[in-house]
Enzyme design. Sequence first.
Site, PDB file in Angstrom:
ATOM      1  CG  ASP A  92      -1.715   1.182   1.460  1.00 12.23           C
ATOM      2  OD1 ASP A  92      -2.301   1.655   0.474  1.00 12.23           O
ATOM      3  OD2 ASP A  92      -1.785   1.673   2.600  1.00 12.23           O
ATOM      4  CG  ASP A  94      -2.032   7.540   0.707  1.00  9.86           C
ATOM      5  OD1 ASP A  94      -2.882   8.439   0.697  1.00  9.86           O
ATOM      6  OD2 ASP A  94      -1.247   7.338  -0.238  1.00  9.86           O
ATOM      7  CD  GLU A 101      -4.074   7.561   4.723  1.00  9.23           C
ATOM      8  OE1 GLU A 101      -4.717   7.597   3.647  1.00  9.23           O
ATOM      9  OE2 GLU A 101      -3.664   6.495   5.244  1.00  9.23           O
ATOM     10  CG  ASN A 251      -7.828   0.223   1.496  1.00  2.00           C
ATOM     11  OD1 ASN A 251      -7.252   0.260   2.582  1.00  2.00           O
ATOM     12  ND2 ASN A 251      -7.480   0.991   0.490  1.00  2.00           N
TER      13      ASN A 251
END
Length: 293
Positions: A92, A94, A101, A251
């Site tokens: 991932d 961020d 972020e 996510n």
Amino acid sequence: MPAHFAAVLHAVTLTDDDAAAAARALEGAGAAVGPFERPAGADGPYAVLTADVKLDAGHAAAARGALAGLGIGAALVPVGLREAERKLLIMDVDSTLIQQEVIELLADYAGKREEVTAVTEAAMRGELDFAQSLHARVATLANLPEDVIAKVRDAVVLSLGAEELIEAFHAGGHIVCVVSGGFEQILTPLAERLGLDHWRANELEVADGKLTGRVLGEVVDRAVKERMLREWAGQHGIPLEHCIAVGDGANDLDMLGAAGLGVAFNAKPKVRAEADAAVDLPYLDVVRHLAGV
């Protein structure tokens, strides 16, 4: 035949007592444990110890649970992954590859930082549908001038150890990818600078020099993240069991679950609970020692 693992301990400091406690915990779960040793190249702001572990496959969950109760970073990693000739690392972006972020940095310019941060945190905890939350957050950026993208890009800070992790994987002949619910306009220059093999993110729509408050095309959500892992691994002929996925939010869970080793990096509680391993230090390069790179 017993399954073959490596027990990997990681913390700012590690003592002989920590190693002894880990050995007792593993033996209590039915494992045969070799001596803990400090791997070569593990000198730095944190310490690492590894030991050879053999146990019946059905006891692996109990062994992981025993390590989790130690109060230090500990993971049980399949030796087959650690010894694989070629591996794929997917991360991932961020709050994983980078410390911030990006949507929150952009929202600062719209005076919506607090509102967007609350939605982001709820989405990362898995309380909101990611795609819906992304559309809602991006809508707050409507009419911002396009030049804020460059300003945010300049403000991005890599996580500690990120470059060292990528360099170590590439030096070993492995593949490094990132997939992000963030934005291509921020990610692409960074990915090119780091020499990443593959990357994917959302694209902010721009018209007449301003952000429209919309994203173009398919939203990169948890399903897309898993799909990209499978696609890139297949492209390079690397089995999923030789892939390492790293993330911090809900996510990322499908991607972490599909990889041979899913690592929660300073993650939300739900992610930390479901991942194969958790890193609660600010140093991303701990992942290389989990993966045996």
